[in-house]
Scaffold this motif. Structure first.
Motif, mmCIF file in Angstrom:
data_model
loop_
_atom_site.group_PDB
_atom_site.id
_atom_site.type_symbol
_atom_site.label_atom_id
_atom_site.label_comp_id
_atom_site.label_asym_id
_atom_site.label_seq_id
_atom_site.Cartn_x
_atom_site.Cartn_y
_atom_site.Cartn_z
ATOM 1 N N ASP A 53 12.651 -4.862 0.024
ATOM 2 C CA ASP A 53 11.958 -4.563 -1.140
ATOM 3 C C ASP A 53 11.577 -5.623 -1.819
ATOM 4 O OD1 ASP A 53 10.256 -2.753 -2.198
ATOM 5 O OD2 ASP A 53 11.739 -2.553 -3.801
ATOM 6 N N LEU A 56 9.056 -7.946 0.155
ATOM 7 C CA LEU A 56 7.632 -7.340 0.031
ATOM 8 C C LEU A 56 7.010 -7.598 -1.254
ATOM 9 C CD1 LEU A 56 8.206 -4.069 2.099
ATOM 10 C CD2 LEU A 56 6.979 -6.284 2.781
ATOM 11 N N GLU A 57 7.551 -7.554 -2.505
ATOM 12 C CA GLU A 57 7.238 -7.712 -3.805
ATOM 13 C C GLU A 57 6.792 -9.112 -3.895
ATOM 14 O OE1 GLU A 57 10.009 -6.248 -6.742
ATOM 15 O OE2 GLU A 57 9.735 -4.078 -6.052
ATOM 16 N N ASP A 58 7.562 -9.876 -3.399
ATOM 17 C CA ASP A 58 7.283 -11.546 -3.470
ATOM 18 C C ASP A 58 5.937 -11.775 -2.681
ATOM 19 O OD1 ASP A 58 9.559 -12.005 -5.023
ATOM 20 O OD2 ASP A 58 10.755 -12.728 -3.375
ATOM 21 N N LYS A 59 5.933 -11.168 -1.455
ATOM 22 C CA LYS A 59 4.550 -11.419 -0.696
ATOM 23 C C LYS A 59 3.233 -11.091 -1.494
ATOM 24 C CE LYS A 59 6.842 -11.928 3.692
ATOM 25 N NZ LYS A 59 7.109 -11.126 4.979
ATOM 26 N N THR A 60 3.545 -9.762 -1.891
ATOM 27 C CA THR A 60 2.254 -8.987 -2.630
ATOM 28 C C THR A 60 1.997 -9.811 -3.947
ATOM 29 O OG1 THR A 60 3.668 -7.569 -3.610
ATOM 30 C CG2 THR A 60 2.675 -6.805 -1.543
ATOM 31 N N GLY A 61 3.000 -10.220 -4.614
ATOM 32 C CA GLY A 61 2.632 -11.290 -5.948
ATOM 33 C C GLY A 61 2.101 -12.610 -5.659
ATOM 34 N N GLU A 62 2.317 -13.026 -4.389
ATOM 35 C CA GLU A 62 1.740 -14.453 -4.215
ATOM 36 C C GLU A 62 0.282 -14.186 -3.584
ATOM 37 O OE1 GLU A 62 4.243 -15.865 -1.155
ATOM 38 O OE2 GLU A 62 5.753 -16.448 -2.402
ATOM 39 N N ASN A 63 -0.044 -12.911 -3.191
ATOM 40 C CA ASN A 63 -1.443 -12.881 -2.629
ATOM 41 C C ASN A 63 -2.247 -12.410 -3.549
ATOM 42 O OD1 ASN A 63 -0.695 -13.531 0.260
ATOM 43 N ND2 ASN A 63 0.002 -11.321 0.699
ATOM 44 N N SER A 64 -1.637 -11.884 -4.781
ATOM 45 C CA SER A 64 -2.571 -11.186 -5.840
ATOM 46 C C SER A 64 -3.380 -12.322 -6.518
ATOM 47 C CB SER A 64 -1.801 -10.442 -6.767
ATOM 48 O OG SER A 64 -1.250 -9.416 -5.946
#
Length: 64
Positions: A53, A56-64
């Protein structure tokens, strides 16, 4: 803080020994290792899921 002191004060070595003895009588000597193995695998799955989890949070934070 006070609640923690009260709880820790209520459970002494004799109470822990009685609890362990009751568990041993309820489940038997052969069943306890199986229960502990199941508990350990459950904790491992929980840790793996929490790490997944976080990734996944790190990946979505980088893409934002």
């Amino acid at each position: 803080m006070i609640a923690q002191n009260i709880f820790l004060g209520l459970v002494g070595p004799w109470q822990i020994a009685i609890i362990v003895l009751c568990i041993l009588l309820l489940f038997g000597g052969k069943k306890i290792p199986e229960l502990m193995r199941g508990l350990g695998s459950g904790i491992k799955e929980f840790k793996d899921a929490s790490k997944e989890d976080e990734k996944l949070e790190d990946k979505t934070g980088e893409n934002s």
